[in-house]
Design a protein around this motif. Structure first.
Motif, PDB file in Angstrom:
ATOM      1  N   ASN A 129     -32.381 -56.964 -59.301  1.00 45.02           N
ATOM      2  CA  ASN A 129     -31.956 -55.593 -59.081  1.00 45.02           C
ATOM      3  C   ASN A 129     -31.191 -55.514 -57.765  1.00 45.02           C
ATOM      4  N   LEU A 130     -30.209 -54.623 -57.719  1.00 47.12           N
ATOM      5  CA  LEU A 130     -29.425 -54.390 -56.502  1.00 47.12           C
ATOM      6  C   LEU A 130     -29.129 -52.905 -56.419  1.00 47.12           C
ATOM      7  N   ALA A 131     -29.547 -52.250 -55.326  1.00 49.93           N
ATOM      8  CA  ALA A 131     -29.371 -50.804 -55.206  1.00 49.93           C
ATOM      9  C   ALA A 131     -29.203 -50.403 -53.743  1.00 49.93           C
ATOM     10  N   PRO A 132     -28.341 -49.402 -53.475  1.00 49.38           N
ATOM     11  CA  PRO A 132     -28.122 -48.956 -52.099  1.00 49.38           C
ATOM     12  C   PRO A 132     -29.082 -47.845 -51.681  1.00 49.38           C
ATOM     13  N   PRO A 188     -38.224 -42.946 -65.103  1.00 47.79           N
ATOM     14  CA  PRO A 188     -39.256 -42.923 -66.148  1.00 47.79           C
ATOM     15  C   PRO A 188     -39.809 -44.304 -66.488  1.00 47.79           C
ATOM     16  N   ASP A 189     -38.954 -45.349 -66.402  1.00 46.97           N
ATOM     17  CA  ASP A 189     -39.437 -46.676 -66.778  1.00 46.97           C
ATOM     18  C   ASP A 189     -40.112 -47.409 -65.618  1.00 46.97           C
ATOM     19  N   ARG A 190     -40.285 -46.726 -64.461  1.00 45.64           N
ATOM     20  CA  ARG A 190     -40.963 -47.339 -63.308  1.00 45.64           C
ATOM     21  C   ARG A 190     -42.111 -46.478 -62.787  1.00 45.64           C
ATOM     22  N   GLY A 228     -34.022 -53.160 -67.007  1.00 45.13           N
ATOM     23  CA  GLY A 228     -33.509 -54.422 -67.543  1.00 45.13           C
ATOM     24  C   GLY A 228     -32.073 -54.721 -67.156  1.00 45.13           C
ATOM     25  N   VAL A 229     -31.379 -53.753 -66.541  1.00 40.26           N
ATOM     26  CA  VAL A 229     -29.983 -53.956 -66.154  1.00 40.26           C
ATOM     27  C   VAL A 229     -29.920 -54.742 -64.852  1.00 40.26           C
ATOM     28  N   GLY A 262     -37.769 -59.191 -59.921  1.00 40.46           N
ATOM     29  CA  GLY A 262     -39.037 -58.859 -60.541  1.00 40.46           C
ATOM     30  C   GLY A 262     -39.850 -60.100 -60.861  1.00 40.46           C
ATOM     31  N   THR A 263     -41.101 -59.910 -61.209  1.00 48.61           N
ATOM     32  CA  THR A 263     -41.956 -61.046 -61.557  1.00 48.61           C
ATOM     33  C   THR A 263     -41.494 -61.740 -62.826  1.00 48.61           C
TER      34      THR A 263
END
Length: 201
Positions: free
Chosen positions: A38-41, A64-66, A105-106, A32-33
């Motif tokens: 972040n890491l996601a499949p 919800p937070d995006r 934030g994770v 992120g800026t």
């Protein structure tokens, strides 16, 4: 059986998820800026062109937070870069841990205990032990019909190949056994291969 998707299928689970299978998994790392990672499949993933090399993945839900999408697409929109890490069978549990709908934030690298290295051509981390990693710069994001459906396309600007996956000048997929997504909660692993020449070759 025949059904129109708009009318429903009448089955316990959506069969469309299993029809196009197996599907390779793009393990997408982004930053992120604010510097968070972040890491996601994503199993809607593939290579789409040779010259220049290009890949795509699709995100089909939101958090919800995006707002209208998930962390990966939101970060790529902001920074214009991402890395595709290839998933081997030995990393199936680590990959699965990063698939949760965690708060933005994770840091999934830290949460799952995954080692990271800096990319060479983009400002982003990659999975250190992945069989291969494709550093990409965004070319376009296409919004598809339906809520939260986005296709992300990128040009590959750097390629990492794990040394033990190179055998006699060939990137040998059987040296690491790629993990692939099927339908429902099912996955599969590549353990066999065979050659097949096109007509005239």
């Amino acid at each position: 059986m025949f059904y129109r998707p708009e009318d429903g299928h009448g089955l316990p689970h959506n069969p469309f998820n299993a029809v196009v299978s197996p599907r390779p998994i793009g393990w997408i790392s982004t930053r992120g800026t604010d510097g968070s990672e972040n890491l996601a499949p994503y199993s809607f993933f593939n290579a789409v062109a040779y010259v220049p090399p290009q890949v795509m993945f699709a995100s089909t839900s939101a958090k919800p937070d995006r707002g209208d999408t998930k962390d990966s697409v939101a970060n790529i929109r902001d920074t214009g870069v991402f890395c595709v890490n290839i998933v081997e069978f030995a990393m199936k549990d680590l990959m699965n841990q990063t698939s949760g709908a965690w708060d933005k934030g994770v840091d999934e690298f830290d949460d799952a205990g995954i080692a990271r290295d800096a990319c060479e051509t983009i400002a982003c981390s990659r999975v250190s032990d992945a069989p291969a990693a494709l550093e990409c710069k965004l070319t376009q994001i296409v919004q598809l019909p339906g809520e939260a459906n986005f296709v992300v396309l990128g040009e590959v600007t750097g390629i990492h190949l794990r040394d033990d996956c190179l055998k006699d000048g060939i990137f040998d997929v059987l040296s690491y056994n790629p993990l692939a997504r099927m339908g429902y909660k099912d996955y599969t692993v590549v353990r066999d291969k065979f050659p097949l020449s096109r007509p005239g070759e």
